[in-house]
Design a protein around this motif. Structure first.
Motif, PDB file in Angstrom:
ATOM      1  N   SER A  47       0.841  -1.196   0.000  1.00  0.00           N
ATOM      2  CA  SER A  47       0.000   0.000   0.000  1.00  0.00           C
ATOM      3  C   SER A  47       0.877   1.247   0.000  1.00  0.00           C
ATOM      4  CB  SER A  47      -0.912   0.003   1.230  1.00  0.00           C
ATOM      5  OG  SER A  47      -1.708   1.177   1.252  1.00  0.00           O
ATOM      6  N   VAL A  48       0.847   1.999  -1.096  1.00  0.00           N
ATOM      7  CA  VAL A  48       1.690   3.173  -1.270  1.00  0.00           C
ATOM      8  C   VAL A  48       0.799   4.409  -1.430  1.00  0.00           C
ATOM      9  CG1 VAL A  48       3.497   4.248  -2.651  1.00  0.00           C
ATOM     10  CG2 VAL A  48       3.463   1.773  -2.386  1.00  0.00           C
ATOM     11  N   ILE A  49       1.098   5.437  -0.648  1.00  0.00           N
ATOM     12  CA  ILE A  49       0.405   6.722  -0.747  1.00  0.00           C
ATOM     13  C   ILE A  49       1.222   7.615  -1.682  1.00  0.00           C
ATOM     14  CG2 ILE A  49      -0.438   8.719   0.512  1.00  0.00           C
ATOM     15  CD1 ILE A  49      -1.844   6.137   1.295  1.00  0.00           C
ATOM     16  N   THR A  50       0.581   8.145  -2.717  1.00  0.00           N
ATOM     17  CA  THR A  50       1.286   8.982  -3.694  1.00  0.00           C
ATOM     18  C   THR A  50       0.560  10.318  -3.877  1.00  0.00           C
ATOM     19  OG1 THR A  50       0.070   7.974  -5.533  1.00  0.00           O
ATOM     20  CG2 THR A  50       2.198   6.991  -4.955  1.00  0.00           C
ATOM     21  N   PRO A  51       1.287  11.362  -4.298  1.00  0.00           N
ATOM     22  CA  PRO A  51       0.636  12.665  -4.537  1.00  0.00           C
ATOM     23  C   PRO A  51      -0.375  12.615  -5.671  1.00  0.00           C
ATOM     24  CG  PRO A  51       3.027  12.896  -4.404  1.00  0.00           C
ATOM     25  CD  PRO A  51       2.743  11.435  -4.481  1.00  0.00           C
ATOM     26  N   SER A  52      -0.123  11.722  -6.642  1.00  0.00           N
ATOM     27  CA  SER A  52      -1.018  11.583  -7.790  1.00  0.00           C
ATOM     28  C   SER A  52      -1.907  10.359  -7.608  1.00  0.00           C
ATOM     29  CB  SER A  52      -0.188  11.432  -9.075  1.00  0.00           C
ATOM     30  OG  SER A  52      -1.015  11.050 -10.159  1.00  0.00           O
ATOM     31  N   ASN A  53      -3.167  10.495  -7.992  1.00  0.00           N
ATOM     32  CA  ASN A  53      -4.085   9.354  -7.907  1.00  0.00           C
ATOM     33  C   ASN A  53      -3.765   8.283  -8.936  1.00  0.00           C
ATOM     34  OD1 ASN A  53      -5.559  10.480  -5.791  1.00  0.00           O
ATOM     35  ND2 ASN A  53      -6.893  11.617  -7.203  1.00  0.00           N
ATOM     36  N   ASN A  54      -3.088   8.689 -10.010  1.00  0.00           N
ATOM     37  CA  ASN A  54      -2.744   7.741 -11.069  1.00  0.00           C
ATOM     38  C   ASN A  54      -1.298   7.995 -11.499  1.00  0.00           C
ATOM     39  OD1 ASN A  54      -3.035   5.738 -13.020  1.00  0.00           O
ATOM     40  ND2 ASN A  54      -3.847   7.170 -14.553  1.00  0.00           N
ATOM     41  N   PRO A  55      -0.334   7.621 -10.667  1.00  0.00           N
ATOM     42  CA  PRO A  55       1.069   7.965 -10.945  1.00  0.00           C
ATOM     43  C   PRO A  55       1.602   7.286 -12.206  1.00  0.00           C
ATOM     44  CG  PRO A  55       0.911   6.425  -9.108  1.00  0.00           C
ATOM     45  CD  PRO A  55      -0.482   6.857  -9.426  1.00  0.00           C
ATOM     46  N   SER A  56       2.386   8.045 -12.955  1.00  0.00           N
ATOM     47  CA  SER A  56       3.028   7.528 -14.167  1.00  0.00           C
ATOM     48  C   SER A  56       4.435   7.055 -13.836  1.00  0.00           C
ATOM     49  CB  SER A  56       3.095   8.619 -15.237  1.00  0.00           C
ATOM     50  OG  SER A  56       3.968   8.236 -16.286  1.00  0.00           O
ATOM     51  N   ALA A  57       4.823   5.914 -14.376  1.00  0.00           N
ATOM     52  CA  ALA A  57       6.156   5.366 -14.119  1.00  0.00           C
ATOM     53  C   ALA A  57       7.253   6.312 -14.591  1.00  0.00           C
ATOM     54  CB  ALA A  57       6.305   4.007 -14.808  1.00  0.00           C
ATOM     55  N   GLN A  58       6.955   7.172 -15.551  1.00  0.00           N
ATOM     56  CA  GLN A  58       7.967   8.077 -16.108  1.00  0.00           C
ATOM     57  C   GLN A  58       8.056   9.423 -15.358  1.00  0.00           C
ATOM     58  OE1 GLN A  58       5.873   6.311 -18.234  1.00  0.00           O
ATOM     59  NE2 GLN A  58       7.492   4.881 -18.857  1.00  0.00           N
ATOM     60  N   VAL A  59       7.113   9.701 -14.460  1.00  0.00           N
ATOM     61  CA  VAL A  59       7.068  11.005 -13.789  1.00  0.00           C
ATOM     62  C   VAL A  59       7.414  10.810 -12.310  1.00  0.00           C
ATOM     63  CG1 VAL A  59       5.672  13.044 -13.281  1.00  0.00           C
ATOM     64  CG2 VAL A  59       5.309  11.777 -15.421  1.00  0.00           C
ATOM     65  N   VAL A  60       8.641  11.142 -11.924  1.00  0.00           N
ATOM     66  CA  VAL A  60       9.101  10.825 -10.568  1.00  0.00           C
ATOM     67  C   VAL A  60       8.264  11.517  -9.499  1.00  0.00           C
ATOM     68  CG1 VAL A  60      11.465  10.288 -11.237  1.00  0.00           C
ATOM     69  CG2 VAL A  60      10.876  12.639 -10.660  1.00  0.00           C
ATOM     70  N   PHE A  61       7.843  12.769  -9.751  1.00  0.00           N
ATOM     71  CA  PHE A  61       7.142  13.507  -8.702  1.00  0.00           C
ATOM     72  C   PHE A  61       5.688  13.073  -8.541  1.00  0.00           C
ATOM     73  CE2 PHE A  61      10.694  16.328  -9.878  1.00  0.00           C
ATOM     74  CZ  PHE A  61      11.321  16.365  -8.641  1.00  0.00           C
ATOM     75  N   ASP A  62       5.235  12.136  -9.380  1.00  0.00           N
ATOM     76  CA  ASP A  62       3.934  11.498  -9.144  1.00  0.00           C
ATOM     77  C   ASP A  62       3.988  10.559  -7.946  1.00  0.00           C
ATOM     78  OD1 ASP A  62       2.822  12.780 -11.295  1.00  0.00           O
ATOM     79  OD2 ASP A  62       2.498  10.975 -12.508  1.00  0.00           O
ATOM     80  N   TRP A  63       5.216  10.171  -7.538  1.00  0.00           N
ATOM     81  CA  TRP A  63       5.391   9.101  -6.552  1.00  0.00           C
ATOM     82  C   TRP A  63       5.851   9.593  -5.182  1.00  0.00           C
ATOM     83  CZ3 TRP A  63       3.863   4.291  -7.980  1.00  0.00           C
ATOM     84  CH2 TRP A  63       3.725   4.049  -9.361  1.00  0.00           C
TER      85      TRP A  63
END
Length: 358
Positions: A47-63
């Motif tokens: 279970s990972v909490i991320t800033p983005s609801n749908n993080p992209s593998a190519q966008v580091v700040f989504d994670w």
């Protein structure tokens, strides 16, 4: 890993100047490694909490969340129970203000600030009878414990040190700002250039150059056992990694040359040698002394007699790992050790989660 909601923090805050010394921030603030960690955890159904609801593998700040008060608050509001401190900490950092119920994966602020001082750390280890490279502090403004260039020259003339020597920042990062100097003129110009740049502070370490084989060890904290690893009631070492293809004894910056191209785990046979066992035990003892709460990495090099000495203890080692698309060569040095033991990136991450604290 049920019940654990993990949020990754990256370095958005610049560390303060401490005793006239500055630690230069890493470009991106370790966000690349944070994204590697979060992506791999999610791929393995943690279970990972991320800033983005749908993080992209190519966008580091989504994670990853910034390690600011606002970033930490956002992670907690989103439901994080565990904060992964993939950043450089210092006393007064906002992480000190999180509720006592929140688990942390990483070091304490007090420990990282103290032991990020490479000279103080090496001095402490030497006082505990561990093998450490000899060094002095040298600066323009001379006071207790800091030599002038002329005072260092006298020590060299008296045979207390000899060229070649290593010049490096006291609160450095990797090989940044590190040089090998081969005579006094070279030493003088190198120190003058570093002081003019004002990037690292007003004084520097001058250290004996160990000309033999270089290795790095990842030391893990105590951990409960699982079906994938044994329990360890004390600190324990992963397989040492040999560093090679260096330029004038200095490893290239890993942003330019992946460590997978100039590093490899040593063999089980070499691990059993007397010299290797001695330095492994010394590094485990070093982790005890600094009371590491998470993996640390210790760089060592052999002298001409083949005896290994510690020259750099890193409280915040790089923790990148292959997983995200395009990151196939981005295993960090600790991951080279992990793979030598038959584990994967997720195994290392789960071990780190298992050693979380509050």
């Amino acid at each position: 890993m049920s019940g654990k909601n993990i949020a990754l923090l990256y370095q958005a805050l610049s560390p303060p100047v401490i005793d006239g010394l500055r630690k230069d921030g890493k470009p991106g603030g370790y966000s690349d490694g944070g994204a590697d960690i979060a992506f791999t955890l999610q791929q393995h159904h943690r279970s990972v909490i991320t800033p983005s609801n749908n993080p992209s593998a190519q966008v580091v700040f989504d994670w990853v969340f910034p390690d600011t008060q606002e970033g930490i608050d956002a992670a907690l509001k989103a439901g994080a129970t565990h904060l992964w401190l993939n950043t450089v900490l210092f006393e007064g950092h906002p992480i000190e203000r999180v509720p006592a119920t929140i688990y942390k994966i990483g070091q304490t602020t007090k420990g990282m600030q103290r032991f990020d001082d490479k000279f103080e750390t090496n001095y402490l280890l030497s006082q505990r009878n561990l093998p450490v490279a000899q060094s002095y502090l040298v600066g323009e403004q001379v006071h207790a414990g800091i030599l002038s260039l002329s005072e260092l020259q006298k020590k060299i003339e008296q045979g207390q040190m000899s060229f070649p020597l290593v010049v490096k920042p006291v609160r450095g990062r990797g090989s940044q700002g590190v040089s090998v100097v081969h005579d006094f003129s070279h030493l003088k110009t190198t120190l003058e250039q570093l002081q003019q740049e004002q990037k690292f502070g007003s004084y520097f370490m001058v250290e004996e150059l160990l000309e033999g084989k270089e290795i790095t060890l990842t030391i893990m904290p105590p951990i409960k056992g699982s079906d994938r690893w044994e329990a360890h009631s004390n600190y324990w070492a992963l397989r040492p990694v040999h560093r090679f293809n260096q330029k004038d004894y200095i490893a290239p910056y890993n942003g330019d040359t992946p460590v997978t191209e100039n590093s490899a785990a040593i063999s089980v046979t070499e691990l059993q040698s007397v010299e290797m066992q001695a330095i492994v035990q010394a590094c485990v003892k070093a982790a005890e002394i600094v009371e590491a709460r998470a993996p640390i990495r210790i760089d060592c090099r052999a002298n001409k007699a083949g005896i290994f000495k510690i020259f750099d203890l890193n409280m915040k080692p790089n923790m990148t790992g292959a997983g995200r698309p395009g990151r196939e060569k981005q295993d960090c040095l600790s991951m080279i050790s992990v793979r030598a033991e038959g584990w994967e990136f997720i195994d290392l991450l789960d071990m780190m989660i298992a050693s979380s604290w509050r």
